[in-house]
Scaffold this active site. Sequence first.
Site, PDB file in Angstrom:
ATOM      1  N   CYS A 211      38.515  55.902  38.789  1.00 15.67           N
ATOM      2  CA  CYS A 211      38.316  54.771  39.702  1.00 15.67           C
ATOM      3  C   CYS A 211      37.596  55.224  40.970  1.00 15.67           C
ATOM      4  CB  CYS A 211      39.678  54.172  40.061  1.00 15.67           C
ATOM      5  SG  CYS A 211      39.592  53.024  41.456  1.00 15.67           S
TER       6      CYS A 211
ATOM      7  N   CYS B 173      39.937  54.903  44.244  1.00 15.93           N
ATOM      8  CA  CYS B 173      41.162  55.682  44.454  1.00 15.93           C
ATOM      9  C   CYS B 173      40.905  56.811  45.464  1.00 15.93           C
ATOM     10  CB  CYS B 173      41.661  56.267  43.126  1.00 15.93           C
ATOM     11  SG  CYS B 173      42.705  55.122  42.181  1.00 15.93           S
TER      12      CYS B 173
ATOM     13  N   HIS C  26      46.660  52.281  42.912  1.00 16.54           N
ATOM     14  CA  HIS C  26      45.721  51.626  41.992  1.00 16.54           C
ATOM     15  C   HIS C  26      46.368  50.497  41.191  1.00 16.54           C
ATOM     16  CE1 HIS C  26      42.104  51.619  39.388  1.00 16.54           C
ATOM     17  NE2 HIS C  26      42.933  51.478  38.362  1.00 16.54           N
TER      18      HIS C  26
ATOM     19  N   ASN D 268      37.498  39.081  45.528  1.00  9.62           N
ATOM     20  CA  ASN D 268      37.320  38.678  44.130  1.00  9.62           C
ATOM     21  C   ASN D 268      38.394  39.386  43.340  1.00  9.62           C
ATOM     22  OD1 ASN D 268      34.937  37.189  44.528  1.00  9.62           O
ATOM     23  ND2 ASN D 268      33.657  39.013  44.299  1.00  9.62           N
TER      24      ASN D 268
ATOM     25  N   SER E 163      34.491  44.147  39.632  1.00 10.24           N
ATOM     26  CA  SER E 163      34.123  45.239  38.746  1.00 10.24           C
ATOM     27  C   SER E 163      35.128  46.386  38.768  1.00 10.24           C
ATOM     28  CB  SER E 163      32.711  45.728  39.083  1.00 10.24           C
ATOM     29  OG  SER E 163      32.570  45.919  40.468  1.00 10.24           O
TER      30      SER E 163
ATOM     31  N   HIS F 144      41.189  48.118  41.126  1.00  8.49           N
ATOM     32  CA  HIS F 144      41.867  48.673  42.301  1.00  8.49           C
ATOM     33  C   HIS F 144      41.953  47.561  43.359  1.00  8.49           C
ATOM     34  CE1 HIS F 144      43.008  52.379  44.615  1.00  8.49           C
ATOM     35  NE2 HIS F 144      42.974  51.456  45.568  1.00  8.49           N
TER      36      HIS F 144
ATOM     37  N   HIS G  65      41.353  45.453  46.221  1.00  5.88           N
ATOM     38  CA  HIS G  65      40.378  45.541  47.309  1.00  5.88           C
ATOM     39  C   HIS G  65      39.747  44.196  47.599  1.00  5.88           C
ATOM     40  CE1 HIS G  65      37.551  45.565  43.939  1.00  5.88           C
ATOM     41  NE2 HIS G  65      36.572  45.328  44.799  1.00  5.88           N
TER      42      HIS G  65
ATOM     43  N   GLN H  90      36.332  42.387  50.246  1.00 11.94           N
ATOM     44  CA  GLN H  90      35.039  42.702  50.825  1.00 11.94           C
ATOM     45  C   GLN H  90      34.814  41.918  52.112  1.00 11.94           C
ATOM     46  OE1 GLN H  90      31.569  43.074  48.253  1.00 11.94           O
ATOM     47  NE2 GLN H  90      32.794  42.518  46.467  1.00 11.94           N
TER      48      GLN H  90
HETATM   49  O1  G1P Z   1      30.222  43.243  45.049  1.00 11.30           O
HETATM   50  P1  G1P Z   1      30.665  43.340  43.629  1.00 11.30           P
HETATM   51  O2  G1P Z   1      32.164  43.304  43.487  1.00 11.30           O
HETATM   52  O3  G1P Z   1      30.035  44.451  42.863  1.00 11.30           O
HETATM   53  O4  G1P Z   1      30.099  41.997  42.945  1.00 11.30           O
HETATM   54  C1  G1P Z   1      30.788  40.785  42.823  1.00 11.30           C
HETATM   55  O5  G1P Z   1      30.924  40.108  44.081  1.00 11.30           O
HETATM   56  C2  G1P Z   1      29.694  39.704  44.717  1.00 11.30           C
HETATM   57  C3  G1P Z   1      30.049  38.924  45.967  1.00 11.30           C
HETATM   58  O6  G1P Z   1      30.879  37.819  45.703  1.00 11.30           O
HETATM   59  C4  G1P Z   1      28.826  38.879  43.756  1.00 11.30           C
HETATM   60  O7  G1P Z   1      27.568  38.667  44.358  1.00 11.30           O
HETATM   61  C5  G1P Z   1      28.642  39.583  42.416  1.00 11.30           C
HETATM   62  O8  G1P Z   1      27.937  38.740  41.521  1.00 11.30           O
HETATM   63  C6  G1P Z   1      30.017  39.933  41.832  1.00 11.30           C
HETATM   64  O9  G1P Z   1      29.872  40.601  40.593  1.00 11.30           O
END
Ligand code: G1P
Lengths: 350, 350
Positions: B52, B55, B115, B155, B163, B166, B168, B170
């Site tokens: 990961c 981590c 994790h 997300n 993706s 873990h 998290h 943004q």
């Molecule tokens: O930033 P990550 O996790 O790689 O990507 C994810 O979140 C982003 C922001 O919402 C999006 O634009 C991506 O399509 C999604 O796969």
Amino acid sequence: MNSFNSKDHPHKRLNPLTNDWVLVSPHRSKRPWQGQVEKAIVDERPQYDPACYLCAGNERAGGHKNPDYKGTFVFTNDFSALMTETPEGEVNEGSLFQAKSESGICKVICFSENHSLTIPEMDVKDIRKVVDVWCEQFKELGGKDQINYVQIFENKGAIMGCSNPHPHGQIWSSSSVPVEPAKESETQKAYFEKHGRTLLSDYLQAELDKKERILVENDHFVALVPYWAVWPFETMIVSRRAVQNILQLTDAERDGLADIYKQLTVKYDNLFETSFAYSAGLHQAPTDGQDYPEWHLHMHFYPPLLRSATVKKFMVGYEMLATPQRDITAEQAAQRLRDLSDNHYKSTIN
Amino acid sequence: MNSFNSKDHPHKRLNPLTNDWVLVSPHRSKRPWQGQVEKAIVDERPQYDPACYLCAGNERAGGHKNPDYKGTFVFTNDFSALMTETPEGEVNEGSLFQAKSESGICKVICFSENHSLTIPEMDVKDIRKVVDVWCEQFKELGGKDQINYVQIFENKGAIMGCSNPHPHGQIWSSSSVPVEPAKESETQKAYFEKHGRTLLSDYLQAELDKKERILVENDHFVALVPYWAVWPFETMIVSRRAVQNILQLTDAERDGLADIYKQLTVKYDNLFETSFAYSAGLHQAPTDGQDYPEWHLHMHFYPPLLRSATVKKFMVGYEMLATPQRDITAEQAAQRLRDLSDNHYKSTIN
Ligand SMILES: O=P(O)(O)O[C@H]1O[C@H](CO)[C@@H](O)[C@H](O)[C@H]1O
Ligand SMILES: O=P(O)(O)O[C@H]1O[C@H](CO)[C@@H](O)[C@H](O)[C@H]1O
């Protein structure tokens, strides 16, 4: 600091049809992908599937039986989101709790009796039959007093929520004009009042001059990647002549629409050599009996795939809460699609 | 014909924060599903995963190495959609080709070194650390001259494009105010100018009186299903006090935010006894130095699941081209969530 160019630098672009922006991050195309991959599409299907509720002669939900049709077949959706018997009424508690009853009619259109086909694999003369059904349905539904908008669309592929691979589309017609066409109505009207030409006539002419985002053309229609595309391989079909709806198309133009629908979707299938998923639909003038000289018929294609048959673009977090975002530019997407063969990858002989 | 009621009849509802409509088809909840099912979520994960990139101690893209962190850890996104070095500039060819350069800073926030955890499985005191990091980051990023909006989001789940499992979130911060907050700015301003109170204060009070769509509460925050919810189990957390951003929260209110974040996500996990996917994020006033008395801090949750851990709602065809559509009503969704246990299904002892 070097100067700004939209090929290399993050920027936003305006969609003049909706007045919304899209965020473009060209530098980010090389991001690796460790997230969800979709199931590969199994596109070997029999011509007839006894378990398919859209195949000729089979039974649907609620005991309805399909006739032994050839070509197209239209029926009222067994699980319609809209119905004719909705009582009129509304909720109106100040500005914060507002609801209005909505009535309408939802239909399903089978494109062919052949369960194994998709639009890019059909003959243009058979796609023309689909166009004719759209016209008939638009006339019938749009002619009703309580129907003021007719939305014709196709969800293709399981990844696009399509619950049955039999080639088919839908029509949802409603008493009010839906959100997206209502936005496009306003912007097109404002443009027309100012310039005396439709927004899409001027846009199409500018794109034909530039050539950068044009994909395929015939005498009556052009397919291109709009400057403001949101989805990685989003495209739009625009009629050369400014018509408000499909009923105004000549016989030759109907053929032209069938032809470009096929040309574009062949490119799509060839991109990742897979049956390419999308949601597509026509945008046309409302059917409330008013005149809409500003409206210009077009068809949007919103495909989810990003970099292979199994990796799609997720419109999530930032996109839902803030602004839609894309990595590959509209120009790069156009270049890739344009460079592909015009023959369907499954049919190539040599 | 009996009279209209929003429990049984198709209708549209208005979202007063965006002025968009949603189509509700209550009669349609019993539609069978034969389409795509998602992979069931594997939620047994080790506390540390050597593969990961989030981590502690592990290597990320581009050779960066994570420190041996405990609790939260923040770093600049290795594949940022926005960057500080973007040259300023624009494209302005009439009204049809408009682009503007956009700069910004994108960060990743690890919620815990563990994790295997997710927000609903974390202790409130550890979620409070996440809230504190949000505040620090909002202050730091929002304090910069070229940053005029700070979008904090999460997300959760592969089905939401996440993706890496873990725990998290943004932050994407930008030079311009994104599309959604810009819409909410306008509607909140218009409401405030007319009524002298924030739109969400009045809305929250009305919901507290009705009780029909309230899910969980504490002294400082309320979680509810908005009247105009689009996603089947969409919810919103609203602060009782009209604050414009998280920096205005008191110490007790920060605890309150951590507490309600957990309470709500425990309900979510309990709904289908699965780690419930969503995109969530805070909406707050722009950080351009102006005063925004009309802005009222809130957090949206947009979860895709519809009827089980593997069947989601597809926002496709009609939704993309016309109007978002839902089957189960906001009131039914609220009832189902409210009736669930307040203890996480994995932790229940008896
Ligand atoms: O930033 P990550 O996790 O790689 O990507 C994810 O979140 C982003 C922001 O919402 C999006 O634009 C991506 O399509 C999604 O796969
Ligand atoms: O009508 P279908 O094919 O059952 O359903 C599909 O298309 C509809 C219209 O775009 C969407 O509302 C559904 O979410 C989707 O699964």
